[in-house]
Scaffold this motif. Sequence first.
Motif, PDB file in Angstrom:
ATOM      1  N   CYS A 217     -15.401  -7.395   4.146  1.00 34.11           N
ATOM      2  CA  CYS A 217     -15.401  -6.731   2.841  1.00 34.11           C
ATOM      3  C   CYS A 217     -15.277  -5.229   3.072  1.00 34.11           C
ATOM      4  O   CYS A 217     -15.369  -4.759   4.211  1.00 34.11           O
ATOM      5  CB  CYS A 217     -16.643  -7.073   2.018  1.00 34.11           C
ATOM      6  SG  CYS A 217     -18.182  -6.436   2.674  1.00 34.11           S
ATOM      7  N   LEU A 218     -15.057  -4.479   2.013  1.00 38.83           N
ATOM      8  CA  LEU A 218     -14.874  -3.039   2.183  1.00 38.83           C
ATOM      9  C   LEU A 218     -16.160  -2.395   2.706  1.00 38.83           C
ATOM     10  O   LEU A 218     -17.261  -2.837   2.370  1.00 38.83           O
ATOM     11  CB  LEU A 218     -14.470  -2.396   0.846  1.00 38.83           C
ATOM     12  CG  LEU A 218     -13.053  -2.719   0.357  1.00 38.83           C
ATOM     13  CD1 LEU A 218     -12.748  -1.949  -0.927  1.00 38.83           C
ATOM     14  CD2 LEU A 218     -11.988  -2.400   1.421  1.00 38.83           C
ATOM     15  N   PRO A 219     -16.058  -1.367   3.525  1.00 39.63           N
ATOM     16  CA  PRO A 219     -17.256  -0.721   4.087  1.00 39.63           C
ATOM     17  C   PRO A 219     -18.184  -0.222   2.985  1.00 39.63           C
ATOM     18  O   PRO A 219     -17.738   0.403   2.016  1.00 39.63           O
ATOM     19  CB  PRO A 219     -16.674   0.467   4.876  1.00 39.63           C
ATOM     20  CG  PRO A 219     -15.254   0.106   5.139  1.00 39.63           C
ATOM     21  CD  PRO A 219     -14.814  -0.756   4.009  1.00 39.63           C
ATOM     22  N   GLY A 220     -19.453  -0.530   3.132  1.00 41.06           N
ATOM     23  CA  GLY A 220     -20.451  -0.068   2.158  1.00 41.06           C
ATOM     24  C   GLY A 220     -20.600  -0.958   0.946  1.00 41.06           C
ATOM     25  O   GLY A 220     -21.464  -0.745   0.103  1.00 41.06           O
ATOM     26  N   PRO A 225     -25.747  -2.001  -5.772  1.00 39.51           N
ATOM     27  CA  PRO A 225     -26.391  -2.825  -6.803  1.00 39.51           C
ATOM     28  C   PRO A 225     -25.357  -3.337  -7.807  1.00 39.51           C
ATOM     29  O   PRO A 225     -24.442  -2.591  -8.198  1.00 39.51           O
ATOM     30  CB  PRO A 225     -27.377  -1.852  -7.457  1.00 39.51           C
ATOM     31  CG  PRO A 225     -27.646  -0.821  -6.402  1.00 39.51           C
ATOM     32  CD  PRO A 225     -26.344  -0.663  -5.673  1.00 39.51           C
ATOM     33  N   ALA A 226     -25.502  -4.583  -8.192  1.00 43.10           N
ATOM     34  CA  ALA A 226     -24.518  -5.209  -9.075  1.00 43.10           C
ATOM     35  C   ALA A 226     -24.328  -4.421 -10.366  1.00 43.10           C
ATOM     36  O   ALA A 226     -23.231  -4.389 -10.937  1.00 43.10           O
ATOM     37  CB  ALA A 226     -24.968  -6.637  -9.390  1.00 43.10           C
ATOM     38  N   ALA A 230     -20.594   1.893  -9.335  1.00 39.21           N
ATOM     39  CA  ALA A 230     -19.824   1.840  -8.081  1.00 39.21           C
ATOM     40  C   ALA A 230     -19.348   0.417  -7.810  1.00 39.21           C
ATOM     41  O   ALA A 230     -18.389   0.214  -7.062  1.00 39.21           O
ATOM     42  CB  ALA A 230     -20.696   2.328  -6.920  1.00 39.21           C
ATOM     43  N   HIS A 231     -20.030  -0.566  -8.403  1.00 33.47           N
ATOM     44  CA  HIS A 231     -19.683  -1.963  -8.105  1.00 33.47           C
ATOM     45  C   HIS A 231     -18.308  -2.352  -8.651  1.00 33.47           C
ATOM     46  O   HIS A 231     -17.458  -2.851  -7.905  1.00 33.47           O
ATOM     47  CB  HIS A 231     -20.796  -2.895  -8.580  1.00 33.47           C
ATOM     48  CG  HIS A 231     -20.755  -4.231  -7.911  1.00 33.47           C
ATOM     49  ND1 HIS A 231     -20.006  -5.272  -8.411  1.00 33.47           N
ATOM     50  CD2 HIS A 231     -21.318  -4.694  -6.765  1.00 33.47           C
ATOM     51  CE1 HIS A 231     -20.129  -6.322  -7.604  1.00 33.47           C
ATOM     52  NE2 HIS A 231     -20.917  -5.992  -6.595  1.00 33.47           N
ATOM     53  N   PRO A 232     -18.039  -2.103  -9.948  1.00 29.42           N
ATOM     54  CA  PRO A 232     -16.675  -2.402 -10.410  1.00 29.42           C
ATOM     55  C   PRO A 232     -15.614  -1.547  -9.724  1.00 29.42           C
ATOM     56  O   PRO A 232     -14.486  -2.015  -9.514  1.00 29.42           O
ATOM     57  CB  PRO A 232     -16.724  -2.115 -11.924  1.00 29.42           C
ATOM     58  CG  PRO A 232     -18.014  -1.425 -12.178  1.00 29.42           C
ATOM     59  CD  PRO A 232     -18.938  -1.784 -11.067  1.00 29.42           C
ATOM     60  N   ARG A 233     -15.968  -0.326  -9.330  1.00 28.01           N
ATOM     61  CA  ARG A 233     -14.971   0.490  -8.611  1.00 28.01           C
ATOM     62  C   ARG A 233     -14.647  -0.148  -7.263  1.00 28.01           C
ATOM     63  O   ARG A 233     -13.500  -0.153  -6.830  1.00 28.01           O
ATOM     64  CB  ARG A 233     -15.478   1.928  -8.444  1.00 28.01           C
ATOM     65  CG  ARG A 233     -15.597   2.686  -9.759  1.00 28.01           C
ATOM     66  CD  ARG A 233     -15.706   4.190  -9.547  1.00 28.01           C
ATOM     67  NE  ARG A 233     -16.880   4.592  -8.795  1.00 28.01           N
ATOM     68  CZ  ARG A 233     -18.077   4.878  -9.337  1.00 28.01           C
ATOM     69  NH1 ARG A 233     -18.246   4.798 -10.651  1.00 28.01           N
ATOM     70  NH2 ARG A 233     -19.087   5.243  -8.579  1.00 28.01           N
ATOM     71  N   PHE A 322     -29.610   0.899  -0.610  1.00 28.28           N
ATOM     72  CA  PHE A 322     -28.343   1.508  -1.048  1.00 28.28           C
ATOM     73  C   PHE A 322     -28.493   3.027  -1.138  1.00 28.28           C
ATOM     74  O   PHE A 322     -27.663   3.774  -0.619  1.00 28.28           O
ATOM     75  CB  PHE A 322     -27.930   0.917  -2.402  1.00 28.28           C
ATOM     76  CG  PHE A 322     -26.699   1.542  -2.990  1.00 28.28           C
ATOM     77  CD1 PHE A 322     -25.476   1.431  -2.332  1.00 28.28           C
ATOM     78  CD2 PHE A 322     -26.751   2.233  -4.188  1.00 28.28           C
ATOM     79  CE1 PHE A 322     -24.333   2.007  -2.874  1.00 28.28           C
ATOM     80  CE2 PHE A 322     -25.610   2.807  -4.740  1.00 28.28           C
ATOM     81  CZ  PHE A 322     -24.389   2.684  -4.083  1.00 28.28           C
ATOM     82  N   TYR A 323     -29.573   3.484  -1.781  1.00 27.77           N
ATOM     83  CA  TYR A 323     -29.774   4.936  -1.921  1.00 27.77           C
ATOM     84  C   TYR A 323     -29.993   5.601  -0.557  1.00 27.77           C
ATOM     85  O   TYR A 323     -29.720   6.784  -0.378  1.00 27.77           O
ATOM     86  CB  TYR A 323     -30.981   5.242  -2.825  1.00 27.77           C
ATOM     87  CG  TYR A 323     -30.865   4.667  -4.229  1.00 27.77           C
ATOM     88  CD1 TYR A 323     -29.643   4.612  -4.887  1.00 27.77           C
ATOM     89  CD2 TYR A 323     -31.993   4.187  -4.904  1.00 27.77           C
ATOM     90  CE1 TYR A 323     -29.537   4.076  -6.156  1.00 27.77           C
ATOM     91  CE2 TYR A 323     -31.896   3.651  -6.184  1.00 27.77           C
ATOM     92  CZ  TYR A 323     -30.665   3.594  -6.803  1.00 27.77           C
ATOM     93  OH  TYR A 323     -30.561   3.057  -8.058  1.00 27.77           O
ATOM     94  N   ALA A 324     -30.504   4.826   0.399  1.00 28.44           N
ATOM     95  CA  ALA A 324     -30.761   5.392   1.738  1.00 28.44           C
ATOM     96  C   ALA A 324     -29.492   5.471   2.590  1.00 28.44           C
ATOM     97  O   ALA A 324     -29.539   5.976   3.711  1.00 28.44           O
ATOM     98  CB  ALA A 324     -31.811   4.548   2.459  1.00 28.44           C
TER      99      ALA A 324
END
Length: 574
Positions: A217-220, A225-226, A230-233, A322-324
């Motif tokens: 999958c793409l990095p990161g 979070p669903a 950033a998820h739809p992007r 994710f924030y970290a």
Amino acid sequence: MARKKPEELRSHRWYGVQDLRSFGHRSRTKQMGFGAEDYAGKPVIGIVNTWSEMNPCHAHFRTRAEEVKRGVWQAGGFPVELPAMSLGEPFMKPTTMLYRNLLAMEVEELLRSNPIDGCVLLGGCDKTTPAMIMGAASMNIPTIFVPAGPMLRGHWHGNTLGSGSDVWKYWAEKKVGNIDDKAWGEMEDGIARSFGTCMTMGTAATMMSAVEALGMCLPGASAIPAADSAHPRMATASGRRIVEMVWEGQKPSDVMTREAIENAVTVTMSLAGSTNAIVHLIAMAGRVGVKLDLDRFDQISRRTPLLANLRPSGKYLMEDFFYAGGLPAMMARIADLLHVNVRTVSGETLGQTLKGAQVFNDDVILPRDKPLAAEGGLAVLRGNLCPNGAVIKHAAAEKRLLVHEGPAIAFEDYNDMAARLDDPNLPVTKDSVLVLKNAGPLGGPGFPEWGMLPLPKKILEQGVRDMVRISDGRMSGTSYGACVLHVAPEAAIGGPLAFVRTGDIIAIDVPKRTLTLKVSDEELARRRAAWKPKEVIYPRGYGQMFAKHVTQADQGCDFDFLEGAARVPEPEIH
Ligand code: FES
């Protein structure tokens, strides 16, 4: 890599030739309102969608599929959505594990039988991830995985609540009267606040992370979070990228190399990921012809520090991770333990994707010199009770139990355990070893998550919260405790677990990686001679096929006829 020409696309055989059949394919595509300018000469991208109203973890997939399509259109592809069976962990009985291989077969056959050049897999809830990767790996057309992403943190009375882990924790408190019905109801309201997967380091987060480490999958992507924009992007970016992958001809077999699979194992250990990952990674590797044995997991675990401070082994939840900085930040901290030259679906090497990755919170992703544990979170045990191995997530167990000896309390199956566990006359003490038989791939059947055996009420009342427990079942990745799992061979086929009796002494030594039933070989032979196999539960249908073909836990529980990297035959088009 040489770029493909339109007439080299797999879909060309359906759309690009001039015969009676292709007339039908084109006219039926036009029936759906698409013109030649939409599809002709373009990569057809199958978006395999496991959306279902029986799967809350995938509730956002209807819109995510549209967001993937947006990316496919942008890049000049033709997107088509292919609904597939959803394995909703909260609802499916007896266990989603029974159906992992069925979904894998469905993915393989959906891709094989339709004019698909490349695919985007929408999955995330526990077994959906390995199932979809297994099916796509067998089909071996360009593939990118879009992980569902974790749900938001749970909340209750100012505390954060983690999926699964905190349910088990507070249920034990409720059982002994420390939590009342009102508080329990409030937890029910606050623990699952958005769509997305479990947000502890359970099986879903483990497998999504493993797939990122594998390069599929793409990095990161795995920790987003669903509910974050950033998820739809990320979904749209995946849609753009898959079109390029088709032109480049980058297939799962180019990505899922032995080195990439070992990266997934290393990351799983550094996360103290779910024990289920061992079964799934063996099965996934098997689909590309890579043999991964239990001892390799143990070798990698011993050299990998546990850096993710996430429940159930640590403190935080996936949103914090994710924030970290998410998985790239953690992988950058163990880059010397990874094969960084492998190429991922991003088109870059893993090393290139990790450049500039930064940790923003050292308490969530711990520094190398202050790990949560010097070794990875999982260990493989051997001994006369588990000749073909057993696993334990020792990172999530009470340390006093990692070297332990005690008398067994043996339960023949789940119903026997449920009936007797809280019997005041059960001869159990806090030093007993609880043993559950017939919870394996055949005995369950389906290899259910019964391995975190509940503690007897009278033990809970003594303030004890962990005991050594042994079974041939699995446990949820969100579970914890000194639970020895996946004992192989399982009891139902006459593994030594079948012969354990209440009062037998069992010794566990995790540092030495041993599990021993202290009963003489002669006595075990006597018990074996008197033993009768368990009856087959499924007289017909898929269950019967499962029972005939599933392999044991140490072999990944795939079907014997699906293993291996043999080429999937293309359908004839007549
Ligand atoms: Fe779907 Fe846990 S229930 S990920």
